[in-house]
Every structure is written in structure tokens, then in C-alpha cells.
Design a protein around this motif. Structure first.
Motif, mmCIF file in Angstrom:
data_model
loop_
_atom_site.group_PDB
_atom_site.id
_atom_site.type_symbol
_atom_site.label_atom_id
_atom_site.label_comp_id
_atom_site.label_asym_id
_atom_site.label_seq_id
_atom_site.Cartn_x
_atom_site.Cartn_y
_atom_site.Cartn_z
ATOM 1 N N HIS A 14 -55.639 -14.516 -29.357
ATOM 2 C CA HIS A 14 -56.655 -15.236 -30.029
ATOM 3 C C HIS A 14 -56.208 -16.965 -29.557
ATOM 4 C CE1 HIS A 14 -58.348 -11.942 -31.981
ATOM 5 N NE2 HIS A 14 -57.086 -11.408 -32.486
ATOM 6 N N TRP A 16 -56.971 -20.647 -30.241
ATOM 7 C CA TRP A 16 -57.394 -21.842 -31.191
ATOM 8 C C TRP A 16 -58.379 -23.082 -30.391
ATOM 9 C CZ3 TRP A 16 -57.088 -22.251 -36.362
ATOM 10 C CH2 TRP A 16 -56.198 -21.155 -36.956
ATOM 11 N N TYR A 54 -59.856 -18.283 -32.742
ATOM 12 C CA TYR A 54 -60.017 -18.948 -33.772
ATOM 13 C C TYR A 54 -60.818 -20.280 -33.775
ATOM 14 C CZ TYR A 54 -56.334 -16.177 -35.934
ATOM 15 O OH TYR A 54 -55.889 -15.075 -36.539
ATOM 16 N N ARG A 118 -61.517 -15.994 -39.158
ATOM 17 C CA ARG A 118 -61.088 -16.878 -38.176
ATOM 18 C C ARG A 118 -62.063 -18.145 -38.012
ATOM 19 N NH1 ARG A 118 -61.227 -12.189 -34.899
ATOM 20 N NH2 ARG A 118 -62.496 -13.520 -33.383
#
Length: 151
Positions: A14, A16, A54, A118
Motif C-alpha cells: 500500500h 501513500w 492510502y 485508508r
């Protein structure tokens, strides 16, 4: 012979990302954010794996709502008779309007709550996630909007 690629749980990373939504319509912003949360932008997208990013959204109070905020209604119901509650979008902060729009665009399955966790929405430019070093992303504008701006 080619085989279909299926992502495994160990293959998921994941990232950001940070998105500035100032002067962007709510619908355009929410579709972009929902795509990032689901991970559909990735060529190795697998529907049953939660492989999205995210997403940190800043400047949510500067969103553009095209339509009448008074006529847009949000309803909630506890399940008991006579307990329906109604709020107009004018009485709801734009951060919540964006969150509800994104939630409505996500698939209705077991992955939806995890994807919504998220999503981080902030009213102004200040956010709590500088330590994660989010990558800034720009929401692409439609060709029709760019033509209007040049006239």
C-alpha cells in the motif's frame, strides 16, 4: 502459454498518496479517490485482494459542489419504525459529503470498510501524515473544463 496473474497477500504494498481537491467537483474527486482506494489503476489489479493506496485528501472545504446543497438529502434509519433521520447536504461539512460520495462509489463487499479506513480527509492543508511521505497526485481535469478556462 500465458497464465492469468493473481496477486497474493505478500505481493500487496500500500502506497501513500496525497490529493489536493481545491476547486475540483465532488464527483470528479470521488471517482479518482475510489479508483486509488480499490487499486484499479494497477495493471496487476486483482478483484478479491485489497491492493489500493492510502489516500490523504487536503483542502476538502474548497471542493466545488455543482448542484443545490439544500435539495440533496442524506438519510439514515435505525431499523425501528418511525426512526428515519434526514439531513440536507447544506448542514453537512464538505469533508463528510466527499466521504459519502467515495463510499457510494466503492464496491459493496467485505473490502469496503477496510478501504474506507485508508481514506483520510482534511478540511485544510494541514494533515497528520507527513511521516508517511505521501506522493502528491493531481486529479486530471476534463478536456471540456480546460476549454472553458481558456475562453
Amino acid at each position: 502459454m500465458f497464465k492469468t496473474f493473481n496477486k497474493k497477500a505478500g505481493d500487496v504494498t500500500h502506497k501513500w498518496v496525497i490529493v489536493d481537491v481545491a476547486d475540483i467537483p465532488v464527483g470528479r474527486a470521488s471517482t479518482f479517490i475510489a479508483t486509488r482506494l480499490t487499486g484499479k489503476y494497477d495493471p496487476t489489479f486483482t478483484p478479491h485482494m485489497d491492493s489500493g493506496d492510502y489516500v490523504v485528501v487536503v483542502n476538502a472545504d474548497k471542493l466545488v459542489y455543482r448542484g443545490d446543497l439544500e435539495s440533496k438529502k442524506y438519510y439514515r434509519h435505525s431499523g425501528f419504525p418511525g426512526s428515519i433521520k434526514e439531513k440536507s447536504a447544506a448542514n453537512v461539512p464538505l469533508t463528510e459529503v466527499l466521504e459519502r460520495a467515495v463510499k457510494g462509489m466503492l464496491p459493496k463487499n467485505k473490502l469496503q470498510p477496510e478501504r474506507m479506513k485508508r481514506l483520510r480527509v482534511f478540511a485544510d492543508e494541514n494533515h497528520d501524515h507527513t511521516a508517511q511521505q505521501p506522493t502528491p497526485l493531481v486529479i486530471p481535469r476534463a478536456a471540456a473544463e480546460s476549454r472553458k478556462e481558456t475562453k
